[in-house]
Design a protein around this motif. Structure first.
Motif, PDB file in Angstrom:
ATOM      1  N   LEU A   1      -1.998  -1.382 -12.807  1.00  0.00           N
ATOM      2  CA  LEU A   1      -0.691  -0.815 -12.482  1.00  0.00           C
ATOM      3  C   LEU A   1      -0.823   0.374 -11.541  1.00  0.00           C
ATOM      4  O   LEU A   1      -0.099   0.469 -10.539  1.00  0.00           O
ATOM      5  N   TYR A   2      -1.754   1.270 -11.832  1.00  0.00           N
ATOM      6  CA  TYR A   2      -1.915   2.459 -10.994  1.00  0.00           C
ATOM      7  C   TYR A   2      -2.416   2.106  -9.592  1.00  0.00           C
ATOM      8  O   TYR A   2      -2.029   2.736  -8.612  1.00  0.00           O
ATOM      9  N   ARG A   3      -3.276   1.092  -9.508  1.00  0.00           N
ATOM     10  CA  ARG A   3      -3.750   0.650  -8.187  1.00  0.00           C
ATOM     11  C   ARG A   3      -2.581   0.144  -7.352  1.00  0.00           C
ATOM     12  O   ARG A   3      -2.446   0.486  -6.184  1.00  0.00           O
ATOM     13  N   TRP A   4      -1.719  -0.682  -7.960  1.00  0.00           N
ATOM     14  CA  TRP A   4      -0.597  -1.251  -7.216  1.00  0.00           C
ATOM     15  C   TRP A   4       0.461  -0.192  -6.909  1.00  0.00           C
ATOM     16  O   TRP A   4       1.154  -0.283  -5.898  1.00  0.00           O
ATOM     17  N   ILE A   5       0.607   0.821  -7.769  1.00  0.00           N
ATOM     18  CA  ILE A   5       1.518   1.927  -7.455  1.00  0.00           C
ATOM     19  C   ILE A   5       1.010   2.666  -6.217  1.00  0.00           C
ATOM     20  O   ILE A   5       1.784   3.018  -5.321  1.00  0.00           O
ATOM     21  N   GLY A   6      -0.301   2.885  -6.145  1.00  0.00           N
ATOM     22  CA  GLY A   6      -0.888   3.516  -4.956  1.00  0.00           C
ATOM     23  C   GLY A   6      -0.661   2.687  -3.704  1.00  0.00           C
ATOM     24  O   GLY A   6      -0.341   3.222  -2.630  1.00  0.00           O
ATOM     25  N   THR A   7      -0.787   1.372  -3.819  1.00  0.00           N
ATOM     26  CA  THR A   7      -0.537   0.488  -2.675  1.00  0.00           C
ATOM     27  C   THR A   7       0.935   0.523  -2.287  1.00  0.00           C
ATOM     28  O   THR A   7       1.260   0.501  -1.092  1.00  0.00           O
ATOM     29  N   ALA A   8       1.824   0.588  -3.271  1.00  0.00           N
ATOM     30  CA  ALA A   8       3.263   0.690  -2.966  1.00  0.00           C
ATOM     31  C   ALA A   8       3.566   1.995  -2.237  1.00  0.00           C
ATOM     32  O   ALA A   8       4.378   2.014  -1.290  1.00  0.00           O
ATOM     33  N   ILE A   9       2.916   3.076  -2.637  1.00  0.00           N
ATOM     34  CA  ILE A   9       3.105   4.363  -1.943  1.00  0.00           C
ATOM     35  C   ILE A   9       2.606   4.273  -0.504  1.00  0.00           C
ATOM     36  O   ILE A   9       3.266   4.754   0.420  1.00  0.00           O
ATOM     37  N   LEU A  10       1.461   3.636  -0.295  1.00  0.00           N
ATOM     38  CA  LEU A  10       0.959   3.432   1.072  1.00  0.00           C
ATOM     39  C   LEU A  10       1.930   2.587   1.892  1.00  0.00           C
ATOM     40  O   LEU A  10       2.138   2.847   3.082  1.00  0.00           O
ATOM     41  N   THR A  11       2.534   1.575   1.259  1.00  0.00           N
ATOM     42  CA  THR A  11       3.509   0.738   1.955  1.00  0.00           C
ATOM     43  C   THR A  11       4.726   1.560   2.372  1.00  0.00           C
ATOM     44  O   THR A  11       5.221   1.425   3.498  1.00  0.00           O
ATOM     45  N   ILE A  12       5.196   2.422   1.487  1.00  0.00           N
ATOM     46  CA  ILE A  12       6.346   3.286   1.812  1.00  0.00           C
ATOM     47  C   ILE A  12       5.996   4.230   2.957  1.00  0.00           C
ATOM     48  O   ILE A  12       6.803   4.429   3.881  1.00  0.00           O
ATOM     49  N   ILE A  13       4.794   4.798   2.919  1.00  0.00           N
ATOM     50  CA  ILE A  13       4.363   5.687   4.015  1.00  0.00           C
ATOM     51  C   ILE A  13       4.326   4.923   5.335  1.00  0.00           C
ATOM     52  O   ILE A  13       4.804   5.406   6.369  1.00  0.00           O
ATOM     53  N   TYR A  14       3.758   3.706   5.292  1.00  0.00           N
ATOM     54  CA  TYR A  14       3.678   2.906   6.514  1.00  0.00           C
ATOM     55  C   TYR A  14       5.081   2.580   7.046  1.00  0.00           C
ATOM     56  O   TYR A  14       5.357   2.758   8.235  1.00  0.00           O
ATOM     57  N   LEU A  15       5.960   2.098   6.171  1.00  0.00           N
ATOM     58  CA  LEU A  15       7.313   1.744   6.603  1.00  0.00           C
ATOM     59  C   LEU A  15       8.082   2.962   7.109  1.00  0.00           C
ATOM     60  O   LEU A  15       8.831   2.865   8.094  1.00  0.00           O
ATOM     61  N   TYR A  16       7.887   4.097   6.476  1.00  0.00           N
ATOM     62  CA  TYR A  16       8.535   5.331   6.930  1.00  0.00           C
ATOM     63  C   TYR A  16       8.084   5.685   8.344  1.00  0.00           C
ATOM     64  O   TYR A  16       8.901   6.022   9.201  1.00  0.00           O
ATOM     65  N   ARG A  17       6.781   5.577   8.596  1.00  0.00           N
ATOM     66  CA  ARG A  17       6.268   5.878   9.946  1.00  0.00           C
ATOM     67  C   ARG A  17       6.832   4.910  10.984  1.00  0.00           C
ATOM     68  O   ARG A  17       7.237   5.306  12.067  1.00  0.00           O
ATOM     69  N   VAL A  18       6.873   3.639  10.647  1.00  0.00           N
ATOM     70  CA  VAL A  18       7.361   2.636  11.607  1.00  0.00           C
ATOM     71  C   VAL A  18       8.844   2.844  11.895  1.00  0.00           C
ATOM     72  O   VAL A  18       9.269   2.781  13.051  1.00  0.00           O
ATOM     73  N   PHE A  19       9.641   3.093  10.855  1.00  0.00           N
ATOM     74  CA  PHE A  19      11.083   3.251  11.068  1.00  0.00           C
ATOM     75  C   PHE A  19      11.443   4.580  11.731  1.00  0.00           C
ATOM     76  O   PHE A  19      12.338   4.634  12.561  1.00  0.00           O
TER      77      PHE A  19
END
Length: 197
Positions: A44-62
């Motif tokens: 769960l914690y690994r996937w939460i970290g990946t979700a946070i990275l995804t949000i950071i990536y999407l924030y940068r792109v948008f």
């Protein structure tokens, strides 16, 4: 990673001691592998970290309004990983009797072509590379992004339709979490212990 020898255990015919860089590299690789090994239990914690990275990536792109080709490549790569995650290790079309087909068949757990840990690791690594690419303007190739989005949605739909059809045809569900639990009711006619007052 598998290490067969430490820099200190170099072959006897090599008389020179290991260099500082090779010793440092070996130490860093071992600590990194130990960190990965210790993180396997914390799904769960690994996937939460990946979700946070995804949000950071999407924030940068948008917010920067660019890097759509990098995003498209990242999405295609993750889709490919997802297909491997949802597919059985051995294709039932090639080998028969791989998956149980009847209720009285022996239970065999679903073995994935791409295990969860490798799926997580590859996805996280791809996101880190994607975030790194957004730091450089050379990767910001101008493109009309709605075309890429429509193409990806169509590709995702066709691929998932094919995968779901494969699951239905061969009667498997990739989300097996363990052996089926049997009902613990007493057999008919068996005496049940009475409660003492």
């Amino acid at each position: 990673m598998v290490f067969t020898e430490t820099p200190a255990e170099a072959p006897a015919n090599n008389l020179s001691p290991p260099s500082f860089l090779s010793t440092l590299r070996y130490t860093v690789e071992r600590r990194y592998q130990a960190l990965l090994d210790s993180s396997t239990a914390y799904v769960l914690y690994r996937w939460i970290g990946t979700a946070i990275l995804t949000i950071i990536y999407l924030y940068r792109v948008f917010t920067l309004n660019g890097w759509y080709v990098v995003s498209y490549a990242l999405a295609i790569y993750v889709l490919n990983l997802l297909i491997g995650f949802l597919s059985p290790k051995v294709d039932p079309e090639v080998e028969s009797n791989v998956l149980p087909t009847k209720a009285n068949d022996e239970f065999r757990p679903f073995i994935r072509r791409l295990p969860e840990f490798k799926f997580w690791y590859a996805t996280t690594r791809a996101l880190i590379i994607g975030i790194f690419c957004t730091l450089f303007a050379v990767f910001n190739i101008p493109v009309f992004w709605p075309i890429l989005l429509i193409y990806f949605i169509a590709l995702f739909g066709f691929t998932m339709k094919k995968q779901i059809k494969h699951m239905i045809t061969h009667k498997y569900v990739p989300m097996t979490v363990g052996k089926p639990k049997h009902n613990d009711k007493a057999a008919p006619g068996a005496a049940t212990p009475s409660k003492a007052k």
